[in-house]
Design a protein around this motif. Sequence first.
Motif, PDB file in Angstrom:
ATOM      1  N   MET A  81      54.625 -48.039  61.520  1.00  0.00           N
ATOM      2  CA  MET A  81      55.585 -47.228  62.269  1.00  0.00           C
ATOM      3  C   MET A  81      57.000 -47.348  61.686  1.00  0.00           C
ATOM      4  N   ARG A  82      57.322 -48.535  61.175  1.00  0.00           N
ATOM      5  CA  ARG A  82      58.641 -48.702  60.548  1.00  0.00           C
ATOM      6  C   ARG A  82      58.721 -47.835  59.291  1.00  0.00           C
ATOM      7  N   ILE A  83      57.618 -47.741  58.537  1.00  0.00           N
ATOM      8  CA  ILE A  83      57.569 -46.883  57.346  1.00  0.00           C
ATOM      9  C   ILE A  83      57.783 -45.426  57.752  1.00  0.00           C
ATOM     10  N   LYS A  84      57.073 -44.987  58.819  1.00  0.00           N
ATOM     11  CA  LYS A  84      57.184 -43.593  59.300  1.00  0.00           C
ATOM     12  C   LYS A  84      58.637 -43.316  59.717  1.00  0.00           C
ATOM     13  N   PHE A  85      59.211 -44.265  60.470  1.00  0.00           N
ATOM     14  CA  PHE A  85      60.573 -44.105  60.976  1.00  0.00           C
ATOM     15  C   PHE A  85      61.586 -44.004  59.817  1.00  0.00           C
ATOM     16  N   MET A  86      61.478 -44.928  58.850  1.00  0.00           N
ATOM     17  CA  MET A  86      62.415 -44.943  57.718  1.00  0.00           C
ATOM     18  C   MET A  86      62.283 -43.665  56.894  1.00  0.00           C
ATOM     19  N   ILE A 114      58.511 -48.059  48.373  1.00  0.00           N
ATOM     20  CA  ILE A 114      58.739 -46.671  47.934  1.00  0.00           C
ATOM     21  C   ILE A 114      59.652 -45.948  48.938  1.00  0.00           C
ATOM     22  N   VAL A 115      59.341 -46.100  50.230  1.00  0.00           N
ATOM     23  CA  VAL A 115      60.108 -45.419  51.275  1.00  0.00           C
ATOM     24  C   VAL A 115      61.533 -45.966  51.368  1.00  0.00           C
ATOM     25  N   ASN A 116      61.671 -47.308  51.293  1.00  0.00           N
ATOM     26  CA  ASN A 116      63.006 -47.920  51.405  1.00  0.00           C
ATOM     27  C   ASN A 116      63.933 -47.510  50.270  1.00  0.00           C
ATOM     28  N   SER A 117      63.356 -47.103  49.138  1.00  0.00           N
ATOM     29  CA  SER A 117      64.186 -46.676  48.002  1.00  0.00           C
ATOM     30  C   SER A 117      64.600 -45.212  48.117  1.00  0.00           C
ATOM     31  N   GLY A 118      64.132 -44.536  49.200  1.00  0.00           N
ATOM     32  CA  GLY A 118      64.623 -43.172  49.419  1.00  0.00           C
ATOM     33  C   GLY A 118      63.609 -42.071  49.207  1.00  0.00           C
ATOM     34  N   THR A 119      62.336 -42.423  48.955  1.00  0.00           N
ATOM     35  CA  THR A 119      61.305 -41.381  48.766  1.00  0.00           C
ATOM     36  C   THR A 119      60.653 -41.067  50.114  1.00  0.00           C
ATOM     37  N   LYS A 120      60.555 -39.790  50.428  1.00  0.00           N
ATOM     38  CA  LYS A 120      59.947 -39.382  51.705  1.00  0.00           C
ATOM     39  C   LYS A 120      58.426 -39.344  51.549  1.00  0.00           C
ATOM     40  N   VAL A 123      53.244 -44.179  41.343  1.00  0.00           N
ATOM     41  CA  VAL A 123      52.898 -42.761  41.172  1.00  0.00           C
ATOM     42  C   VAL A 123      51.529 -42.489  41.800  1.00  0.00           C
ATOM     43  N   PHE A 124      50.597 -43.401  41.545  1.00  0.00           N
ATOM     44  CA  PHE A 124      49.229 -43.287  42.072  1.00  0.00           C
ATOM     45  C   PHE A 124      49.246 -43.241  43.608  1.00  0.00           C
ATOM     46  N   ILE A 125      50.034 -44.133  44.219  1.00  0.00           N
ATOM     47  CA  ILE A 125      50.104 -44.190  45.692  1.00  0.00           C
ATOM     48  C   ILE A 125      50.680 -42.886  46.248  1.00  0.00           C
ATOM     49  N   ILE A 126      51.797 -42.429  45.681  1.00  0.00           N
ATOM     50  CA  ILE A 126      52.445 -41.208  46.169  1.00  0.00           C
ATOM     51  C   ILE A 126      51.482 -40.015  46.064  1.00  0.00           C
ATOM     52  N   GLN A 127      50.817 -39.904  44.905  1.00  0.00           N
ATOM     53  CA  GLN A 127      49.889 -38.768  44.697  1.00  0.00           C
ATOM     54  C   GLN A 127      48.754 -38.785  45.724  1.00  0.00           C
ATOM     55  N   ASN A 128      48.231 -39.996  46.004  1.00  0.00           N
ATOM     56  CA  ASN A 128      47.084 -40.084  46.905  1.00  0.00           C
ATOM     57  C   ASN A 128      47.461 -39.936  48.377  1.00  0.00           C
ATOM     58  N   ILE A 129      48.696 -40.294  48.711  1.00  0.00           N
ATOM     59  CA  ILE A 129      49.174 -40.027  50.083  1.00  0.00           C
ATOM     60  C   ILE A 129      49.356 -38.520  50.251  1.00  0.00           C
ATOM     61  N   VAL A 172      67.652 -48.749  46.516  1.00  0.00           N
ATOM     62  CA  VAL A 172      68.409 -47.490  46.525  1.00  0.00           C
ATOM     63  C   VAL A 172      67.797 -46.568  45.478  1.00  0.00           C
ATOM     64  N   GLY A 173      67.061 -45.573  45.949  1.00  0.00           N
ATOM     65  CA  GLY A 173      66.520 -44.582  45.016  1.00  0.00           C
ATOM     66  C   GLY A 173      67.466 -43.401  44.929  1.00  0.00           C
ATOM     67  N   ALA A 174      67.046 -42.368  44.203  1.00  0.00           N
ATOM     68  CA  ALA A 174      67.889 -41.174  44.030  1.00  0.00           C
ATOM     69  C   ALA A 174      68.188 -40.525  45.382  1.00  0.00           C
ATOM     70  N   GLY A 175      67.169 -40.486  46.268  1.00  0.00           N
ATOM     71  CA  GLY A 175      67.330 -39.850  47.575  1.00  0.00           C
ATOM     72  C   GLY A 175      68.413 -40.523  48.408  1.00  0.00           C
ATOM     73  N   LYS A 176      68.354 -41.843  48.475  1.00  0.00           N
ATOM     74  CA  LYS A 176      69.339 -42.601  49.274  1.00  0.00           C
ATOM     75  C   LYS A 176      70.732 -42.482  48.683  1.00  0.00           C
ATOM     76  N   ALA A 177      70.804 -42.562  47.367  1.00  0.00           N
ATOM     77  CA  ALA A 177      72.115 -42.489  46.703  1.00  0.00           C
ATOM     78  C   ALA A 177      72.782 -41.150  47.030  1.00  0.00           C
TER      79      ALA A 177
END
Length: 731
Positions: free
Chosen positions: A721-726, A664-670, A631-637, A587-592
């Motif tokens: 695809m599950r990552i994209k969907f979530m 990262i995605v499951n915790s609420g980050t797009k 942080v590195f993964i998010i920046q590079n995506i 549960v990240g900030a987004g999901k909360a």
Amino acid sequence: MEAKKSLFDNLQNFFGFDNFKGEQEAIITNILAGNDTFVIMPTGGGKSMCYQLPALMSEGTAIVISPLIALMKNQVDQLRAFGGSDSIAHFLNSSLTKADILRVKDDVLSGKTKLLYVAPESLTKQENVDFLRLNKVSFVAVDEAHCISEWGHDFRPEYRKIRQVISNIGDDIPIIALTATATPKVQQDIQKNLQMNNATVYKSSFNRSNLFYEVRAKRTAIKEIVKFVKQNQGKSGIIYCLSRKKVEEVAEALSLNGVKALPYHAGLDPKVRADTQDKFLMEDVDVIVATIAFGMGIDKPDVRYVIHHDMPKSMEGYYQETGRAGRDGGEGVCVAFYSGKDIDKLQKFMKDKPVAEREIGTQILKEVIDYAESSVCRRKQLLHYFGENFNEAGCNCMCDNCSAPKTHFDGEAQLHKALSLIKLIGEKFDDCHIINILMGKDDAQVKNYEHDKLTDYFGTGIDDGEVLWNSLMRQALLNNFLSKDIDQYGLLHLTKSGNAFIDNPYSIRFILNREMGPTDEDEAEDGPKQGGGALDAELLQMLKDLRKKLAKQKGLPPFVIFQDPSLEEMCTHYPVNAEELKQISGVGAGKALKFGKPFTDLIQKYVDDNDIDRPVDMVIKSAANKSALKVFIIQNIDRHLNLDDIAASKGLTYEEILKEVETIVNSGTKLNLNYYIDEVIDEDKQEEVYDYFKTAEIDSIDDALIDLGPDDYTREELQLMRIKFMSEVGN
């Protein structure tokens, strides 16, 4: 009698005290008589008075050699406050400007300055030696004298040049050397190096009876520290960590939880460090989180607790750092967290050192391990290390081991066997070697010496177990049946008592060490957060029903809202607001923000209706996970880099990078991965998988493979695809 009266008058007039503490009077009288003096006195015993008062009473200027700028500033400020004049005490070190140095030298030459504090590095500069030769030096005080010894925990090569420099300044200058932590070996080294073999030695007991010592297995150390500090709100404390990164992390966790805490380490600007120190002394800040550089010589008498997030690398370090607590004789709690992982890190630090230094470091570190893992009175062990015998009855349950129930065993036969074996093989081995023989271990050294052929000993201790042998060997040392030659790789020698026991054994009981259990703190703190108790099955069902209802309303599969592990964790921690919900794994900030309110409302009502006492540790907020990798993964995506390239640059496999992205995605980050997915998966396939997850009850890849056909899709494609969907639907 007149001299004595003068001594007490000066004590009263200058410092405002009516009486001396311990042996202070004898020490001061000895230095005033021009004799070399060696003082071994625990932290809080009043060492600084031993050179400050005679300096004020003597003709000329006393030079005080001190290793830390912080310590000098602190003492100079105090002396100026007592004496009412800024000229009475000065320091000479790298923090001064040229104008400052000129002012100091003018005051010293004019005879106004009674104490001049000098860093060892400044003392060895020729210009300073030439300047000091122009003055009458009353005596030289070497503070923190253990820095002289290679066996000391704070060895400073410059300290070994002090004797030579003193001789260059003048003849027959008396020396007073002072330390709070010196084993017999270090004491000998100090006297030899300073050529003060005829010095009068004053040695106080190392026992600090007001300190409570405790060692805890390190599991969720930061949570426990926050809890401890919150329970001691408003009290001053110091928390020591081995790395700057951990200092920042712990200080941030405390601040998030409403504690006035600041970090302190060598990576900070000197002005910030000085400011932090002042805030602590002035009580604008309650807690300092620091590397070991903090606190030496800080005269704050009311530090109520000292916590070691990591065990120090030596018993001297541990004693000195815990010694910051309760210097006024009041409450002082000392808690240390112990983990085998930390010890591994410390051993790795030593790998690059010269062989001799590495051997010394290994022996010193072994003492720390033995101390932490033993169930014997902490005080007895600590004082034994400094060459002092202590009866544990005098501890008065002021340590965790004396307060806890113990398991005893009759050790007569085992002690006789161990001592006889040591005698048989010539007192040329350490305790590990002896235990390896008795446990019948397939060890290279045991085989090299053919000790596996000693049929009366080899493997005969297997039934007793390694914990028992470790306990016995430790206590054989503490009870003086054996002595350890740290100089010679920790080799064991029989004492008079040990030899006597071999000839006439008698019944003797020992304490069995407690097994600390797994202490893999990194996994506990960085991985999924474990529940704090039994799962509340009734609440879990209510949360699942709520999830189903919301999923229907929003036209989403239930797993998009919260996954099962997150709901299960809510049933042990009972989060009742968005801040607490963010502490739940997954549960990240987004999901909360997006889905949290109905869940926390339901939990709050459930807690009220059932009068549930929520676990305190749930209220502990932790800093958002700022893992550099994430942080590195998010920046590079965001920069549209291929996942394969991101993985390769961090030495990860493709499976590992997918797992990280999914977390990262499951915790609420797009995350927008369309640029990559469009390259590796056909549009038709994408549509089919997307539609599948829209109607799926659960997000299982195994189920998806069966339903969609394992020949048509790979596991990685479905995971992408599950990552994209979530990301698109859930965040």
